[in-house]
Write a protein that holds these residues in place. Structure first.
Motif, PDB file in Angstrom:
ATOM      1  N   LYS A   1      98.561  14.059 136.000  1.00 27.16           N
ATOM      2  CA  LYS A   1      99.002  12.830 135.521  1.00 27.16           C
ATOM      3  C   LYS A   1      99.533  13.454 133.926  1.00 27.16           C
ATOM      4  N   SER A   2     100.592  12.765 133.462  1.00 27.47           N
ATOM      5  CA  SER A   2     100.971  13.233 132.196  1.00 27.47           C
ATOM      6  C   SER A   2     101.788  11.962 131.607  1.00 27.47           C
ATOM      7  N   ARG A   3     101.616  11.859 130.111  1.00 28.38           N
ATOM      8  CA  ARG A   3     102.056  10.759 129.544  1.00 28.38           C
ATOM      9  C   ARG A   3     103.055  11.237 128.289  1.00 28.38           C
TER      10      ARG A   3
ATOM     11  N   GLN B   1     104.897   7.658 131.523  1.00 30.86           N
ATOM     12  CA  GLN B   1     103.774   8.294 132.383  1.00 30.86           C
ATOM     13  C   GLN B   1     104.353   8.555 133.802  1.00 30.86           C
ATOM     14  N   VAL B   2     104.201   9.984 134.225  1.00 26.55           N
ATOM     15  CA  VAL B   2     104.527  10.444 135.384  1.00 26.55           C
ATOM     16  C   VAL B   2     103.111  10.796 136.035  1.00 26.55           C
ATOM     17  N   THR B   3     103.108  10.524 137.398  1.00 29.11           N
ATOM     18  CA  THR B   3     101.793  11.029 138.314  1.00 29.11           C
ATOM     19  C   THR B   3     102.374  11.669 139.584  1.00 29.11           C
ATOM     20  N   LEU B   4     101.838  12.885 139.984  1.00 30.59           N
ATOM     21  CA  LEU B   4     101.968  13.531 141.185  1.00 30.59           C
ATOM     22  C   LEU B   4     100.907  13.540 141.947  1.00 30.59           C
TER      23      LEU B   4
ATOM     24  N   SER C   1     105.194   9.372 140.869  1.00 28.52           N
ATOM     25  CA  SER C   1     105.264   7.941 140.256  1.00 28.52           C
ATOM     26  C   SER C   1     105.681   8.125 138.892  1.00 28.52           C
ATOM     27  N   TYR C   2     106.686   7.455 138.416  1.00 28.99           N
ATOM     28  CA  TYR C   2     107.247   7.629 137.253  1.00 28.99           C
ATOM     29  C   TYR C   2     107.458   6.219 136.639  1.00 28.99           C
ATOM     30  N   SER C   3     106.724   5.983 135.229  1.00 29.29           N
ATOM     31  CA  SER C   3     106.801   4.691 134.710  1.00 29.29           C
ATOM     32  C   SER C   3     107.307   4.708 133.195  1.00 29.29           C
ATOM     33  N   ILE C   4     107.808   3.605 132.615  1.00 28.22           N
ATOM     34  CA  ILE C   4     108.091   3.371 131.307  1.00 28.22           C
ATOM     35  C   ILE C   4     107.637   2.055 130.942  1.00 28.22           C
TER      36      ILE C   4
ATOM     37  N   ALA D   1     111.919  -4.024 129.029  1.00 29.03           N
ATOM     38  CA  ALA D   1     111.345  -4.122 130.109  1.00 29.03           C
ATOM     39  C   ALA D   1     110.640  -2.992 130.695  1.00 29.03           C
ATOM     40  N   ARG D   2     109.821  -3.400 131.926  1.00 28.35           N
ATOM     41  CA  ARG D   2     108.935  -2.227 132.503  1.00 28.35           C
ATOM     42  C   ARG D   2     109.879  -1.502 133.460  1.00 28.35           C
ATOM     43  N   LEU D   3     109.939  -0.341 133.448  1.00 27.69           N
ATOM     44  CA  LEU D   3     110.549   0.556 134.538  1.00 27.69           C
ATOM     45  C   LEU D   3     109.550   1.237 135.346  1.00 27.69           C
ATOM     46  N   GLN D   4     109.836   1.428 136.952  1.00 25.85           N
ATOM     47  CA  GLN D   4     108.882   1.880 137.731  1.00 25.85           C
ATOM     48  C   GLN D   4     109.670   2.709 138.717  1.00 25.85           C
TER      49      GLN D   4
END
Length: 808
Positions: free
Chosen positions: A705-707, A715-718, A767-770, A776-779
């Motif tokens: 996980k990285s922010r 945030q990106v999670t693999l 998983s990637y989210s802003i 807005a929240r982007l996922q």
């Protein structure tokens, strides 16, 4: 005629003699019409799942596979009454009346071609005492024997326009009960009660299974005849009598109840073993010539077609080979043939049970229920060949004798709801596809229980996930210096519409949310924290985890077996030093399968106790060890099962886990979760499954996980994970594969098989989210699954989900 020996009986039939050519379809029937003599009914009258249930072929040999008979031949179609009674159900199970002896008490039977080889060698004339005098005097007895057991044409084309009896492989014990002097022709034939009584005694002495007496009169049977009939009943013989025929000269009101000679059927000593046969036409309406049941006899009165029945003629001269019969005599013979089929198919049935089976499976006619006109209704072979009443497991296994419900309830009372460590794959479902059961008559049937196995959708349903996610809300807040609150809920827009359109905005906010989940953390001191939660998973309560961040969510670890919606949990965490902590957690959940789905409620309850020791190896590296105990009631590793498919009534799982968290930087981290458990199953005493072994299960999750990778608030999670999976486990199924009806013994099979799923699910998710993308929240989620649901049959599945949402 005045008879010193106690009276006489006659038959009253209409018989049309026809040639072989004249029974071809659509050709007119001509020739001689013989009207019956008075007396009402002499030879009395004659002229329809747990898929689930198929009767096995009866033994001698252990459970031979029945060979269906190609029944739909020209011969079969020549007699439409066979289809009217659904006789094909017997033929499809290879049943033909083989081995059953039917005594025909009548005017004699001539061994015409249709009856070649069918007459028992001990056939005789009981009235004269001369076996050589047993041939038919006027054709009635031969016709009855033919309706019961006339040969089926064995030519390979099956295109013969002959006819065959309903039980065409049964044998006939011909008991001619009159003399040439008393039976000069069809219009003048009588039978003395004393001779009929001797015929009954003869049938008993020669081990007949059924007595077909298509004779009758308005007078009651003599005491001597009644005694002979009682002796036949006591010997276990089924008796079929005609209801009687209305003659043209009979006064109004004749036939409102069965004729006098058949009233013995409802005598106390009859034991339900005497059936009275009435006649219906091709439309299942009572024939205008047939006596009705009447109130006294309605429970022993059964209908069968009795008009237009083709039968062999006794006189082959002048090219006359067949006759058309009309009367309750034909109905009597029809029922005798049907009874012979049941006796062959189910040798365990006694005569009273065969009669009861015919009565209770008949097609209801006339007023609902048993009535004074149609009695029990029309004989229905298809229904008689179906399992009746509450079924039970056959054999000598641990589940032998256990009730599994009626045929319409099998798939509701014997269930497996898969899930948990079993995934979507009950790999052993084939073990339940051919289970022998017994009905209320102790007849053997085969049932496919696999229809009661329910599995979750192995592939992620994005539409359902999206619907849930779009209505999902999550909030974490610090209430004060000591208290932190996590909240999750679903906002239901339907409630807003109802509020707006019906309640004018006065409904209240509490009516606009559902599935509330919460966790409250309270810092007792700087070293101690207590948490309580409701509707929230343990992982969500104890860790930094949001379930809507992932598609493949929450399927690792034994805490995933708890139903989050009904979960209640509490935990206590304390510092043991500067670099270690100890936390203990307790959780319980309940789950109910709704009555609307399966017909009744199934409940399961689980409790979990877990202790976690955590140690900071360094300021970047945290390692935790879990030890716990999961106790399940009504489920095993998340699979709920009941009845004959019950895996276990409950289970206890001791598990351990290891958690690794490594901070690569202030914004990035590596994490590992692994768990392993050993399960002891509470053995069921009512299931086909027994000797369930110790079960071993495991799961793992590895992630990065990285922010702040691209944007400051992204945030990106693999992750790579294996959901909880049963690794090893075995059970034994005990099933009767054969039954000898004669000895009552079963051939049992005990099969040891693996409970583990056939495949192994492995999930790879990006998983990637802003959090704030222009308000807005982007996922974005990309999920690739190998063997989803642990199903070997599905190699892989890929899901891509893009979400952009904003509160407004």
């Amino acid at each position: 005629m005045f008879l010193l020996n106690g009276g006489y009986q006659v038959f009253s039939e209409k018989i049309i003699k026809i040639t072989i050519k004249e029974i071809l379809p659509f050709l007119s029937i001509v020739t001689l019409l013989l009207s019956g003599c008075g007396g009402g009914a002499g030879v009395n009258g004659g002229t329809t799942n747990p898929t689930i249930v198929n009767p096995p072929s009866p033994v001698p040999n252990p459970n031979p596979t029945p060979t269906p008979i190609a029944y739909n031949t020209a011969e079969y179609r020549q007699n439409p009454s066979l289809a009217q009674m659904n006789v094909q159900a017997a033929y499809l199970n290879g049943i033909t009346g083989d081995g059953i002896l039917v005594a025909v008490v009548d005017s004699g039977v001539t061994e015409v071609p249709e009856l070649q080889g069918k007459l028992h060698p001990d056939s005789t004339n009981i009235a004269t005492g001369d076996p050589n005098d047993r041939d038919d005097f006027n054709g009635h007895g031969t016709a009855m024997a033919g309706i019961i057991a006339a040969n089926r044409d064995q030519n390979t084309n099956f295109n013969s326009f002959n006819m065959h009896g309903s039980a065409f492989n049964a044998q006939i014990l011909n008991i001619n009960s009159t003399t040439a002097a008393d039976c000069t022709d069809f219009n003048n034939c009588s039978f003395f009660h004393s001779k009929i009584a001797l015929a009954y005694d003869y049938a008993v002495a020669h081990n007949a299974d059924i007595i077909n007496e298509s004779l009758g009169s308005e007078s009651l049977s003599s005491p001597a005849l009644q005694l002979a009939m009682k002796n036949a009943v006591d010997a276990g013989i089924l008796i079929v009598l005609p209801a009687g025929n209305i003659d043209d000269a009979d006064p109004p009101g004749t036939g409102d109840s069965i004729e006098g000679s058949s009233e013995v059927a409802y005598a106390d000593w009859a034991n339900g073993q005497i059936i009275v046969a009435g006649s219906v036409d091709e439309n299942n309406v009572i024939s205008d010539f047939s006596f009705k049941a009447g109130d006294a006899a309605k429970n022993v009165y059964l209908m069968a077609p009795g008009s237009g029945i083709i039968a062999p003629d006794h006189d082959l001269s002048n090219d006359y080979q067949y006759v058309e019969i009309q009367g309750t005599s034909a109905s009597t013979a029809q029922i005798s043939g049907i009874a012979a089929l049941l006796m062959e198919a189910f040798p365990n049935l006694n005569a009273a049970q065969v009669a009861d089976l015919l009565f209770t499976t008949a097609t209801d006619l006339g007023d609902p229920g048993v009535d004074a006109i149609y009695g029990r209704g029309l004989v229905n072979v298809a229904e008689a060949f179906r399992a009746q009443g509450t079924l039970s497991i056959a054999g000598t296994g641990i589940a032998a004798g256990v009730d599994i419900g009626t045929t319409d309830k099998i798939a509701q009372q014997n269930l497996i709801f898969s899930g948990g460590a079993f995934g979507a794959d009950i790999s052993f479902s084939g073990e339940f596809s051919n289970v022998m059961v017994l009905d209320k008559y102790q007849r053997s049937f085969h049932v496919n229980f696999s229809g009661g196995i329910y599995t979750p959708d192995p592939v992620m349903a994005l539409d359902s996930f999206l619907d849930y996610n779009l209505s999902s809300r999550y909030q974490q807040m610090r209430l004060n210096d000591q208290t932190t609150l996590k909240l999750g809920w679903q906002h239901n827009t339907r409630f807003s519409e109802v509020d707006k359109n019906i309640f004018s905005g006065h409904l209240g906010r509490e009516r606009r949310a559902e599935n509330l989940r919460m966790s409250l953390a309270y810092d007792i001191s700087d070293k101690q924290t207590a948490r309580i939660s409701s509707g929230m998973s343990l992982v969500e309560m104890m860790e930094d985890y949001r379930p809507d961040d992932y598609i493949a969510q929450g399927k690792f670890g034994f805490s995933s077996l708890l139903n989050a919606h009904g979960l209640r949990a509490l935990s206590y965490k304390t510092m043991l030093g500067k670099s270690s902590t100890f936390e203990t957690a307790y959780a319980s959940s309940k789950m109910t399968f709704n009555e609307n789905f399966i017909g009744y409620n199934i409940k399961s309850e689980s409790t979990l106790l877990m202790n976690r020791y955590s140690q900071f190896v360094s300021d970047k590296f945290l390692i935790s060890f879990d030890l716990g105990l999961l106790n399940e009631q009504g489920s095993v590793l998340g699979a709920v099962s009941t009845g004959a498919l019950e895996i276990g009534s409950g289970a206890r799982t001791a598990f351990s886990g290891t958690n690794l968290d490594y901070s690569i930087s202030d914004k990035s981290g590596f994490f590992v979760r692994a768990s392993y458990g050993i399960t002891t199953v509470d053995q069921s005493g009512k299931s086909l499954l027994s000797n369930v072994s110790t079960l071993k299960s495991m799961s793992y999750l590895v992630g990065l996980k990285s922010r702040g990778l691209i944007f400051e608030n992204d945030q990106v999670t693999l992750t790579m994970s294996q959901p909880l999976r049963l690794q090893t486990g075995y059970a034994t199924i005990s099933n009767a594969i054969g039954r000898n009806y004669l000895t009552g013994k079963y051939t049992m099979a005990y099969n040891r098989f693996s409970l583990t799923p056939g495949g192994r699910e492995q999930d790879f998710e990006l998983s990637y989210s802003i959090a704030d993308f222009h308000g807005a929240r982007l996922q974005l989620n990309f999920l690739h699954q190998l063997n989803p649901g642990h199903l070997k049959s599905i190699k892989s599945a890929t899901s891509i989900l893009f979400r952009l949402g904003s509160a407004f």
